[in-house]
Structure formats: C-alpha cells, structure tokens
Design an enzyme around this catalytic site. Structure first.
Site, PDB file in Angstrom:
ATOM      1  CG  ASP A 198       1.846  -1.054   3.386  1.00  0.00           C
ATOM      2  OD1 ASP A 198       1.204  -0.808   4.420  1.00  0.00           O
ATOM      3  OD2 ASP A 198       1.452  -1.843   2.495  1.00  0.00           O
ATOM      4  CG  HIS A 207      -1.732  -0.998   1.624  1.00  0.00           C
ATOM      5  ND1 HIS A 207      -1.295  -2.159   2.204  1.00  0.00           N
ATOM      6  CD2 HIS A 207      -3.082  -1.126   1.514  1.00  0.00           C
ATOM      7  CE1 HIS A 207      -2.329  -2.952   2.418  1.00  0.00           C
ATOM      8  NE2 HIS A 207      -3.413  -2.367   2.007  1.00  0.00           N
TER       9      HIS A 207
END
Lengths: 445, 445, 445, 445
Positions: free
Chosen positions: B112, B109
C-alpha cells in the site's frame, strides 16, 4: 451374504427379492448394478471397503413428518404403540430389511430401539430388554453394529442442551444415557460410539455462557473416555460435526471446529470424526473438504453417507446419488488406508411422498450403488496414479534445496531472505492445471 | 485531539472541516453525533476504548474497481504513477485525512505504501524510503500504527499461495516480505502485526496436498515468531480469518479453524485473531459469535470494523452502520477487558459510485458513530448488569451440588448415574427467555 | 382499547397485566415502550398504521416441536385432545391473550381453529361450530379478523401438493377448503384472504410436470376469485411468497415470481401479496426489497411481521426486534399510502426453550415495539423529506430534455444516438452517496 | 469440420493439435472422448444439438485478474496495447482457437473486439473496423456468430446503471451502443442478441427509485425491438438473468423475475432468456429449474454453459464438468424441441493459476465433453421413455373425470365441493418415487 442371512423373521418384505448384483446393464430396479459385495477391488472386497450400514432412526422410526406436517409413512408392522413389546417385534423387521439388502452393518440411538419408561431406571431396563434381542439377531444374521449412540436431543429436557445444558441435572441424565449405551455397545460388539450434539450449541448469546458450556462438554467427553476404558469398550469414539439445525449455532460446527475443541481439551487422541455430506454443506463446505481435513489431522473415522441439497439450507438427509462425489470421497478414504472401525452409514430418509416399503429399498439401492460406483472409479484413479503424481510433482521444490530446508526446520527468515534477495525474484509458478485435472477425473467415471 | 493534529500537510481536504463531536441532535453530516473522543465511558476515554484506525488500502489505494469494471475514483493527489515519489507524497494526504477525522491509528500493507521495485532489493529499499516519512508524520501528528502487514496475495507470484505455495521460492519471497514488515513495524512502533492469507487455501483438491501446505504455514508462523523475538518486536501477532474469496477455500476459514491450526502447531500463545464482520458472514457466522469464540479462547486480538451484506456472498467491505450489532460486539469486547494492543480498523471502502472525497468522510463518520453509539449502549447494558445476572443465574446449578462436582472434576459417569437414577428425572429447565432478553437489549438502544 | 376489551373470559393470563404504553424509559418488561395505540403519528393513530394481528397457529397451536424433537410447551388450558370442544374453549384463551396485548386483529387457518372430522362433511361442520364462537368473541372484544386461510399443507393428503397435486381429488378437496374458508371469512368480516402454498412446488423435476401444475394453480385462483365474487366476499386475496421449505422449490418463490405467475394467468388485478421477512431471506432477498417490489407493482397487500436468521437456512419465524429494519419497511409502507386491508401479522413463535406463558407476551411486546419504533422513525424520515428529495434530485435528468423524451416515449435509438454522438460522451454521474444516506438514516433512529 | 476450418492464421496454437474425437477410451487429454461433431444422436448431428460457442471475453480478453490481484495470464499474441490494430490482429488468434477446437460459433461484446475511441463517433468506427475483419474470418472458417452484445457495465459511466442509470445521458449512450451492436450483429449474421445488465439494479434503496428505473428498462427494450424490426435484424433477443454481482440486487434476478418484467411491459413475445448455470446458483436455484421455468413459459432461448461453486457466493465462471447435470439440462432442451437460434456458449474462464495456452484448450475440452456426454445420456433417457411415462402417469387423474373438468375450465368450487363431499376424502396419493427415479436416472449415465 451367507445363506444364514437369507432367512426372514417376518413377512413384511416378502414381495421384495434379496437385492443381488446384476451388473451395470441390468434394468431391474431391485438389483445392484455396481455393488458386488465379494468382488475384490483394490485388494479388498467391496463390502470390506465400504462397510455399509442401515440406520435405525430414519428407516425404522421415521414417519416422514416435517415441521409443516405429520408423518405420511404407515408401516404394516407398527401397532401404533411405543411399547417395549413393539420395540422388540420391530427388531425383526429391521434385520429382515438389512439382510434383504445384503448389508453388513446397522447403527442406532438408544431411543430408536427402546422407549423411555416411567422413570430412568425403567428406561434403562427397556433398553437392555431390546438389546438382548438385537444380540440374538446379530448372531443369527451376521449383521454387526457399526455404531451406537444416545439420543440426547429429542426429549424436551434436552431443549437447552445435553452435556452443555445450563441445568446440571441434564448433564447427569446424559451421563446415564451414554454410560448405558457404552455398556450396550460393548455388549453388542459395536465398533464405534458416536456423539451428535444437536442441542449442544446456542440460540442467542444473550443467555449463553459459551466458556462454561464448552468446559462442560470437555468434561463430559473425558468422563466417557474414562468409562469406556474402565469397562474395556474398544470401539472408536466419534463426534459428528453439524453446523446448525436444530440449534442456531452448534458447537461441533465442522471438522476444524471439532479439532480445535479436541485439542483444547486434550482429546485429540481419543476421538475421531464422523463426517456427513449434508452436514458439510450446512457448514458451507464440500463433503470432500471435510474428509480431507480429517484425513490430514488423523481423525477420519466414519461417514454418514447421505446428501443434502445445496439450494436448501437444512438437513434434507437424502440418499446419495452423485457417484462422482462418492468417487472423490473414496479417493480420500483410500488415501487414508481405508476405513478401520468406521464405514458408510446411510443416514438418509425417503422423501415424505415416497410412501411405500419399496421406496425404502430404492433409496438404499441408489445409495449403495452410488458409493460402489464411486469406489470403482476411485480405485481406477488410484491405480493409474496420474493425479497423485501430478500433486507430488507440484510440490517438488520442497524436496530439495531451499524447500527441503524449510520442511526440515533449518530455514529462518534470514536464511530465506538471503536466498531470495540473491535470486531477486521467485522462480515462476507452473500452471496448476485445474481444467486438465477435472477432465482427467471425468475420464475415469 | 491535540492541536498538533490540526495542521495540514496538503490542501486536498481543505473544504472539509475537522470532524468534531456535536451530539446526537446535530444535523451536520460532517460531525460526529456519538463519538466524543475524550469523553469517559465506563471508566475510559472513548478513543481508548475504540482505538479506531483508518486503513491505507481501501481508502488510499482503492479505486473502486470490481471484477466487472475498472476503478471509478479519481483523486486529485494522484499523479497516475506507482512511483516511490508518489508514494511519499501520498503519505501526507493520508495523515491529513486521519487527523481531519481525529482518529488515533492507521494500518497498512507493505505494498500500500510503497511499490515493488525492479528486484527484491529495490522493493525493500522502496519500503524503507516511505517508512521514514511515515515515522516523521506519526511524530508530527500523534497518529500511531495499529498494525502493519505484508501483501502476499496480489502479485501473480502469489496466485497459488504465499507461505502455502507449492513453489518454495514463493515461501522464501514471503519470508523476506514479513521480515521487512516486522522490521518496519518495529521502526514505526506498530502495536500488532497481522496475517491475512487470501491465497492461503486451495481451489481444487485435485492438485492440492493440504497436509504439506498446512505444515508449511505452521513453519512460516514459527519463523515469524522467532524473528520477532530476535529483533525485539513486541507487537501482537494476529491472524485474520476469512472463509473464502479470492480462493475457493481459505485455510483461515474462521476463528475455530484458526484455533485448530494454532493448537496443532503450538502457536496458541503466540498468535491471536483479528476478526472482521464481513469475513464472519462469509463463514456463515454472526460477527459476535466469532468475537465470543475468540474471547473464551483467549485470542480476541483486534477487529476489522466493516460490514458485509448477508444477501451477497462476497466481501463487500462496507462501512458499518448497524449500531445494534456494534453494541453486542462492544459488550463482548468489554467482557474481554477491552482491547489491549488491538482496536477497530475500518477495513471498509466507499461504494463504486461514491466518487467524491466527501464520501470518504461520510463512510468513516458513519462507521465511527455506529461503533461509538454501540459503545455507549454496551456500557449501559454492562452497568445495568441485568443480562450478566440472567446468564449467571441460568447456570447456577453448576455452582453447587452435582453441578459443582462436574466442574471440579470429581464426578464420573457412575457417580452421576447414581445421582440421577435416584432422582428418576432431571429437574425441570427454566425458560431461556430469549424474547425477553431481546426486548431488554433493545431497551438500552 | 375500549373497556370492553378488558374483560377476561378465562383465568389463564391473570398474572399478566394488560400491556400498556409506559414510554421509552420504562423498565417494565410487560409494558410497551414505543407502541401507544391511540397516539397520532403522521396523521393517523399508531394502531391504524400498524394494524397488528396475533396469529393463531404459532401462538395457540404451536408446541415448539421441531424436526429433532417434540413440543416443549405445555399450556394449562389444553386438555390434550384435538376435539371440537377443546377448540371452542381455546377461542376464549386466544381472545384473552389478544385483548391483554391490546392488539386489534388476529389471523387463522381453518385447521388452527377446528379439527378435521371423520369425513369432510364433519370437518366443515366443525369449522362452522368454532366460527360461530369466534364471531361472538369478535363482537365482545372488538378484535377483528385480519385474514383467514386454509391449511392445505399439513395433512398427508397434501404431501404432493394442494392445488398443484398430481391427484385431482386433492385439488377438489382444496376447493372445498377454500370455499368454506371464504364463507367463514365473509361471516367473520375478514379483511383479506391469504394463500400460502407450502406444498405447491416440487422436490425433483424427475417426477414433475411444472407446466401442468402451474396451470392447475392458475385455474384454482380463478375459481377462488369467481366464488368470492359470487358470495360477495370483499376481502383482498393475498399470496404469501416463500422460496422453499418444506418443499425443495416452491412456486411462490418471491414477489417477482408471484408477479410473473399472476400476469401469466390474468390475476394481477385480483391478488396482492403478503410479504414475510423470513420468507424474503429464504429467497436471498432483503425484506425491504420484497416490499418495494410489491409497492411499485401495486401488490403490497400485507406483512407477516417476523424475522429469520440470515445465518440459518430455514424458517425460524422469530419475533421481530430490529427496529431499524422495521423503520425501512414502514417507510415503504408509508410511501404506499399505508395499509388498506392489510396489516402486520406476527407470524412468529417463541423459541423451543421459552416455555412460559410470559414468553408469549415478551415475544409479542418485543415485536410490537420494534414496529412501533420503526413507525416513529419512518414518520420522522418522511417528514424531514431529505431522503425523498435526494432520490428525486438523483433522477432529475429525466424531468427535462432527452430524459423527458425517453419517459414520454418520444425517443428512439436513432434520436438518442444523434443526441449522444453530438455530445461525444455522457455527462458525468453525481455521487450516489450511499454512506451519507446510511448515516443520515441512522440520525433518525 | 470442413477442411477450410483447418487453416491457421497465426502460429500461436501450432503446438496444439486440432482437437478430434477419439472415443471414451482415449487417454489423450487433447482429444474429445464424447463429442463427435457429425455423429447423429436422437436424429440430429451432435454439433447441431449443442451449437457450442467460444466466448471472446473470458478466453481472449480475460487476464485472470480478480478483486485481490491483477491478471496472471500473459499471451504471446498481445502487444500490451488496447489499440484497434491489436484488436484486428487478435481476431485471427480467436478464429484459430475456435477452429482448432472445431466448434461452430463464437460470441462477443462490442468492447471485447474493439476499444473505445477518443469520443463516441470514434468508438463506433473502431467497432466497425474490427467487425469487417470478423466477417472475413467467419467466411473463411465457417464459424458463425451465436450472439453479440454490448458491454454496458465496465466503464465508470455505467457505475450507476446503463438503461436504468439515473443519468439520462447514460441511457442515450446505451442507445448508441445497442444500436451499433444490432447493426453489427445483422452484418455478421448473428443469430441472437443478448442483454446482460450487470449494473441494472441497485445497491441501496435509500437512493433508488425502482419504479422509474424499471420503466426506463422497459422503454429501452422496446426501442431495441423497434430498431431491430426497422433494420430487419431477425436474431432472437435474449435477456441473461443474474441475481447479483457486481450490483447488490440485479433487476434480472432469475428467470421468473425476467418473466414478470417482460409481461409487465408487453415484451414476452419479443424476448427470451439466456440461462447461465452459475447465475442460477447465485439466485439460489438449480440450473435445471431455471431451464424448465423457461421451457414451460416459452422463453428458453440459449444457455451460458459454465458452472459455479455452490459453496462460493460469486460468479466463478468455471468450465462445466458435471455431465450428470448437463444430461438433466439436455433432457429439458430436448423436451423443448432443442435449440432454435440458441446454443451453448462457454462463458467460462480458466482459473487464475491456469496460466498456459494449453489450459484454454483443457477447459473447453472438459466443457465440450461434459455436454456431449450429457447429450448422449439425455438421448438414451428420452428414447427409453420411462421417466416421461412416469410423469404422464402421475398426472393421469387430470385426464378424466373431475381432473379433466378442472383442466377444461368446467369445474367450479361448488362442483368440486359437491364431488368431494360425496367422496368424503380424496383418493390416496401414489408414491412419488423420487429415490427410484434418481437411481433410474443414474442407470443411463
């Protein structure tokens, strides 16, 4: 009810009064405390809002057997046979029951009203023999057929499916069943026709071609629609979703699964859904979720008004008693403009240890009043408009500016990015106020 | 793996060997017993069948917090900050981990890999700063991006939804997020782009306009597709269904629900599904059911390879270990022609009391071997062909006669009725042989 | 099996061979691939470890009816009557089946083997008439009775409970049932006596006095124990927990609930438990959890070897096929010292569409081999000792110092506080290594 | 409330009025419609029946984080630190909130009110520093401590258990925690002491010695009881069952599991239970089932008054709003003679998107009124006596004849057999009338 409804064809309920509205303070268990058929609520008579039906199967063909034991209910009107003669005699008891409850509708499967014969020709003949008597009784009492359906799950021939059976003969058999029941439904003025596919599904993927079974189901529904058109049957087709039981996985799992199917096979204009509270639970969903999914997709057809037990993983088919849930459900139904052809069918059965005829009445009275009370609450909520207004206000950012551009199809990722980069961060969210709304809801109960 | 993959950017895993295939009899816990990347099974290298990916979030951003306590995992490479600097340094550890496992892919993501900045412009900038380093590391190691995605569920601004938020600004915010991540995914050669909508759903109908939220979601996906086309991003769009958690009811409940949505908004050619074992369980379904629904509807895109606990009602995201289930899943994937752009992403996390770096390896080795063993079993089953033949034979009545007429669209209710009335009863069903098939399946394990 | 077992009393299975061990590579579906009765594993013959039994009810009295349809299984040996004559004739088929499978035990309810008579005296007489024939067949074949039980749930008289019925006559009726079955069990050398109380529970608290019902159950078990002692029946009493179905809530919900009950009524030395996989699932528990709870509480008596479907909320009673779960279960059973009087009873039924006699064999073969394979795996794990050692080491802090003082009862809050205040913080925990252990477990499969 | 309660220590709630009873017709959302603290219902003031408490953790330490995102609630009184200074300042806000609601009790964990220090000595010191201020505030407001408890689940040291940790140091650490909190509870006049063991359980049997863990738990509770006796703490010990979450399987699964444990370790006179609605659901049980199990076993101690969502498999800890369920619960509590030391603790939290201080009030008002309305309904039902009489009559056969002999211990299997053989069949059962009773129940709502 009209006086005509008060006649009795048999003596079996003579100890039970005609169930009448006595108001919330009545302590007569054989009265309605909330259902006042002709009272106008939210612009319509209660009976026309609720369109309640007695189901033939649980109430007149069920014996309260379960998988661990045979039936416990012994009814005085039964002679122990599954004959056509008994079938015809039984119809009078059914209509006596419905009229004593003062409800306007009933529902049945072909096999509820008439037994199979020695061959299929005879089976069809049996069905018509009873249908004729049903028509007479409808005329005599004013009771109407909410919907008919064909039982394509009980007989061993259906043990691997009906329209999705791997055996093409079974598909053909089902074509006969639905064809006849469409004819019968037309004959009886049925307002809908329901499909519930308890064996349409699979037990293990190891022996299943889901693609082929799905296509067969699609073909079957199209044939049904074609036939209905041909004979001029105007009733609404309804699929009744159920997640599982008896089959491990049923193809009509829930409302969304049915929508995916209908859209795949171009049936979304032809078929609506019949939502059952207990079936919603088996799909891991709240009843009202299922209703609202139907509403926003234009397929809210009818309701099987029962309840399951969220702590038990099978279809308990109990009589509804949670009027708070009925109120939430009625709110959605009102928002949908009310029922058109659909209604509330009490697909519910008395418990295995509720042996008496009296219990048949208690169950229905409890269910009728739960929904009638729910309607009264829902009407109050709708009239007050506070919850509606809260929802409308919550989405107000879509009524103007960037939100309006989104809804009107003018916005793109680039235009939205430009907007939000300028702003640097989204405007704060307002509280969603769940606790306030839950308390507000209770204030109408 | 190519020798290039063997270089290490950091020292953090120097006590762990490169995980190599040692065969089923190895008792080295830091080896593969079933995964032999370059071994050809069913006509393709194992690594090309399985296309396995490490996920960035659980494995490198997870600290094993749960709702009843903070994280327990302390990693030597973390400096305690959520800075861009730390984000860039972390990428090297990630690639060391992946190459030490010898796996070909990873997934992430936006949040992340890079932190939010003081405003959205800075946030985007942070993302690109890390993306550049990721591209270098991909080039240096040969590791590829299976899919990227945007985290539109963690930050409080998403607490009422992302594309389905009642706040239009949040929708716009998400447009920026997905736009940037599509650009980044293209930049990194991502083979897919995934949407998981943890906050796309509702907590109570009392404050929710499901129709409007559904339409907003439809609009969002169309904008994403338009943008991808515009920039020439060729990756496959994937929706990852999840029934519930964190939201009470999530709109992407399961595969069928997603299909209903895609068909409603004309997105069925644009978007496929990413099926997760644990999410299947939360929807009350077997993992293989979800896979097969995707297969027969042409939307089997990719797999989140983890497992849930059927006795726990939340997303436990454990590493897969039931190779019998992996074998059934691989059978379906093989029947689908294998993965095209998709693969197996280990969306799994070590338990809260698996504190050590070593545990990160044990989890992945267990998962890799479960699927590799599953592939070996599935290939044997497919080669033997017995199960396929059983299924084909079971539906043989549709290959001729009345069955063929049904499948070809020639049959009608009338023609079928005529056929079956003549016959009087359907031909008997053959046994569906579930017990035989289950035992047969075990004989390949 | 001894040659004596090879005789056939009837012709009904003549097309099925005696099921023999052919090893893991056999592709004969009518052979065992893992069960080699006389092979010694972990110091004991497989048949003595597993002590497998055929159940009379599902396999010989079940017709595969379910709540949505009647039976589908038609057996050539049945004459359609529920007569004593048929009952006696049926026993020979049963013993032919068991001997053809080469299994050492069987189990039955009173009503499985003999029908009710016109009154209770006749009912008892019927039971004894069949019992005599059973004894002869046991002698002729070497097949033994693992356990007997009384069906106190099917007949309508039990619809509100058996020993917990509000009707004291029903309690008395049950006293007769259990008394006779204890006499019969003694007569047939039954090694255990099982109580399963499908109707012992409640459907609604609105009509239930749980305290009184609980006391009645306690009294009943004491009477049973007194009677067994009096007649010198040495078999082990077993309660079989089940959470629900047919009753909404059953009093024997799970192992822990039974333990609470047994301890309340001073029965914990008298009664052990019979754990069923499917019943564990219905209680929201893993099968192995239930087994281990029994083991550590000294009540691991016997096992109903079937499996449920975690995605279905009712008792599917399928044949076990997950040998990994059987392996975990066998590990616990081995840790318990193996079965003493108990064994593995296949309380399982073929699916409703598994119509053939052959399917009865496939189901049992699948189940026998799943457990036999599980035993082989468990024996390997036990022999390797790695998992045991891991567990022992994990608790090593209780083998010395403050931990030893805790276990020996010397520690107090004050002494422990003094110790830990001095230390300031607890020593760090070692990783619990779940992923490593799961992978290690798989390495034995 | 006494005027003393009306003082405010802070300004944080100055926009919220003191919540007062305004009657069922009030449309003021910041009023009680059913809770009239000093109104006498069934012989006792409502506040003395209900003994309602605010919980410190959710309401004052919760930030609405979930596993997919951080907290969303920002409170004006928080300075962002977890300092002792902030801890002391926060106490005043807490007491302002409670007094504004007009509730008589509160509950807390040690770590809710005071942070850990650099070492355990300092941690204990911090606790006492805040405890002193709490005592002053209790005196100033009349608010009392319903129960205290120690948080032995959040900190990573507890990740493998507290008293059941495999690390003996952790056990010792917990001894200090509970010892201090018992001292604090005594100091503050706490009326109970609660144990909830979120980490007391296991995640996999592969690393767990359940026997040893169980014994350690038994030892811990005995030490606690010994210490309480020594210091003269008179509060009631309570265990709060929870089936799972955060741990896969928790040892205090449900009421019955706790009873089994208490009886095994001779603790059944020492410890009662604190039943939570949401925890009952997670155990697959109705809330009222759990309450009634406690009642008939003499361990109904206190209640955590919240609700879960039967369609979600985790602890949602919502504010109660189903007054029908509260009524059923209050019926059981009344039958138990009401609470003695226990009460109703609102272990509930506002939703993640209920961001405002106002929402804290709405949640509590909704919960208070749901229970107050439930009490009013239960009192009506109890007064009417119809349901009680129905139950008593249902078991009348045990008040005389053979039933009386059963209850008095005079009957044996032989005596009962003699009786029933003579009779030939049990007397018929009367209908259990579930539908009638459910409708009757609704008539009081």
């Amino acid at each position: 009810m009209k006086p005509a409804a008060r006649q009795s064809f048999t003596k079996h309920f003579e100890k039970i009064p005609h169930i009448a509205y006595e108001g919330a303070d009545s302590d007569n268990p054989l009265s309605y405390r909330w259902y006042n058929a002709d009272e106008v609520i939210a612009g319509k008579k209660m009976k026309d809002h609720l369109r309640m039906a007695v189901c033939y199967w649980h109430t007149f063909r069920g014996t309260a057997l379960d998988i661990f034991g045979p039936g416990t209910l012994v009814r005085a009107w039964e002679d122990g046979s599954n004959s056509v003669d008994m079938a015809v005699k039984r119809t009078e008891v059914v209509f006596d029951f419905i009229t004593r409850l003062g409800l306007p509708f009933y529902c049945f499967h072909d096999r509820d009203v008439a037994p199979e014969g020695a061959n299929l020709t005879e089976t069809n003949k049996n069905l018509w023999a009873v249908a004729k008597r049903l028509k007479e009784l409808q005329a005599a009492t004013g009771v109407k057929l909410l919907w008919g359906t064909a039982n394509m799950f009980s007989h061993p021939r259906f043990s691997q499916g009906a329209a999705t059976s791997p055996n093409a003969d079974v598909f053909a058999y089902c074509a006969n069943s639905v064809k006849e029941m469409l004819d019968v439904s037309k004959f009886l003025g049925g307002e809908n026709y329901v499909f519930w596919g308890g064996r349409e599904g699979y037990n293990t993927l190891l022996n299943t071609d889901m693609a082929r079974e799905s296509d067969h189901a699609g073909a079957f529904f199209h044939m049904a629609a074609d036939y209905a058109k041909k004979i001029g049957f105007k009733g609404q087709f309804l699929i009744e979703p159920k997640a599982m039981e008896p089959t491990k996985h049923q193809y009509d799992f829930d409302a969304a699964t049915c929508l995916a199917f209908l859209r795949r096979y171009g049936l979304e204009k032809t078929i609506k859904l019949n939502i059952e509270q207990n079936h919603a639970l088996l799909a891991g969903k709240d009843f009202c979720h299922e209703l609202d999914v139907c509403r926003i997709n234009g397929v809210l057809g009818s309701v099987d008004a029962n309840r399951g037990d969220a702590m038990n993983g099978w279809d308990t088919d109990q009589f509804p008693n949670d009027y708070r849930e009925c109120a939430q459900a009625m709110l959605i139904i009102l928002k949908n403009g009310g029922f058109t052809s659909g209604g509330l069918n009490f697909d519910a059965k008395v418990r295995r240890d509720s042996y008496d005829v009296e219990d048949m009445f208690h169950g229905h009275i409890c269910g009728v009043d739960a929904w009638a009370r729910g309607l009264r609450i829902a009407a109050k909520i709708a009239k007050a408009g506070k919850i509606d207004k809260f929802i409308k206000d919550r989405y107000a950012s879509y009524d103007k500016g960037v939100g309006k551009e989104i809804e009107s199809g003018k916005a793109t990722f680039e235009s939205l990015q430009e907007y939000i980069l300028k702003k640097g961060e989204a405007a704060g969210n307002a509280s969603a106020r769940q606790e306030y709304l839950e308390n507000l809801f209770n204030s109408y109960c």
